[in-house]
Design an enzyme around this catalytic site. Structure first.
Site, PDB file in Angstrom:
ATOM      1  N   ASP A 163       0.834  -1.201   0.000  1.00  0.00           N
ATOM      2  CA  ASP A 163       0.000   0.000   0.000  1.00  0.00           C
ATOM      3  C   ASP A 163       0.866   1.248   0.000  1.00  0.00           C
ATOM      4  O   ASP A 163       1.686   1.455   0.890  1.00  0.00           O
ATOM      5  CB  ASP A 163      -0.911  -0.017   1.227  1.00  0.00           C
ATOM      6  CG  ASP A 163      -2.026   1.012   1.153  1.00  0.00           C
ATOM      7  OD1 ASP A 163      -2.169   1.667   0.113  1.00  0.00           O
ATOM      8  OD2 ASP A 163      -2.752   1.152   2.149  1.00  0.00           O
TER       9      ASP A 163
ATOM     10  N   SER B 148      -6.339   5.134  -1.287  1.00  0.00           N
ATOM     11  CA  SER B 148      -6.195   3.687  -1.112  1.00  0.00           C
ATOM     12  C   SER B 148      -7.470   2.922  -1.438  1.00  0.00           C
ATOM     13  O   SER B 148      -7.406   1.790  -1.906  1.00  0.00           O
ATOM     14  CB  SER B 148      -5.763   3.366   0.321  1.00  0.00           C
ATOM     15  OG  SER B 148      -4.498   3.880   0.573  1.00  0.00           O
TER      16      SER B 148
ATOM     17  N   THR C 221      -7.341  -0.545   1.724  1.00  0.00           N
ATOM     18  CA  THR C 221      -6.759  -1.478   0.744  1.00  0.00           C
ATOM     19  C   THR C 221      -7.238  -2.905   0.969  1.00  0.00           C
ATOM     20  O   THR C 221      -7.762  -3.520   0.036  1.00  0.00           O
ATOM     21  CB  THR C 221      -5.231  -1.384   0.734  1.00  0.00           C
ATOM     22  OG1 THR C 221      -4.857  -0.041   0.393  1.00  0.00           O
ATOM     23  CG2 THR C 221      -4.629  -2.337  -0.286  1.00  0.00           C
TER      24      THR C 221
END
Length: 152
Positions: free
Chosen positions: A31, A80, A133
């Protein structure tokens, strides 16, 4: 579903032409880890006393990369939630969306696709499981901060 099937087919195809399909697929998402991060790490690990730039762990494992940006309705910078959804489903979406397309319709994730084909799936994280995420692989909500709904 077609996009997820295509993504899995590409992953399976990368295993090599002469080999059978792999038994397992592990998708690792760093991420926020883009080219700037991996380049900075390479320079950090480099031995300045040698001419060549030494290889890093990424050279052994990096097979490809993806570019994620939000749906055209929202500009150029993604978050994200939108990028995780793009990676997990193959659909661009608006910032903040988890597992939804730009029209707020649920889209099938790669984990849902695999499970529908009788495969075992799992999700391992180093953050909270309901963060944007990882949530993008298992949830379908309009806003990334809907933590209780994501956890459900």
């Amino acid at each position: 579903m077609k996009r997820v099937a295509l993504a899995l087919s590409l992953l399976l195809g990368m295993a090599g032409v002469a080999q059978a399909a792999p038994k397992n697929i592990i998708m690792v998402v760093g991420d926020g880890m883009g080219p700037a991060y991996t380049s900075a790490y390479r320079y950090f690990k480099d031995n300045p006393e040698t001419v060549e730039i030494e290889k890093t762990v990424f050279d052994r494992h990096l097979i490809g990369r993806a570019s994620t940006y939000p749906s055209y309705v929202q500009g150029l910078v993604t978050d994200s939630a939108a990028s995780g959804t793009a990676l997990a489903t193959g659909y661009k979406t608006y910032n903040g969306a988890i597992g939804l397309d730009k029209d707020k319709r649920a889209v099938e994730t790669v984990l849902e696709y695999a499970k529908s084909r009788g495969k075992s799936t799992g999700l391992v994280v180093t953050s909270q499981i309901n963060h944007a995420t990882p949530a993008s692989y298992v949830a379908h909500v309009e806003k990334r901060k809907m933590y209780n709904q994501i956890a459900d």
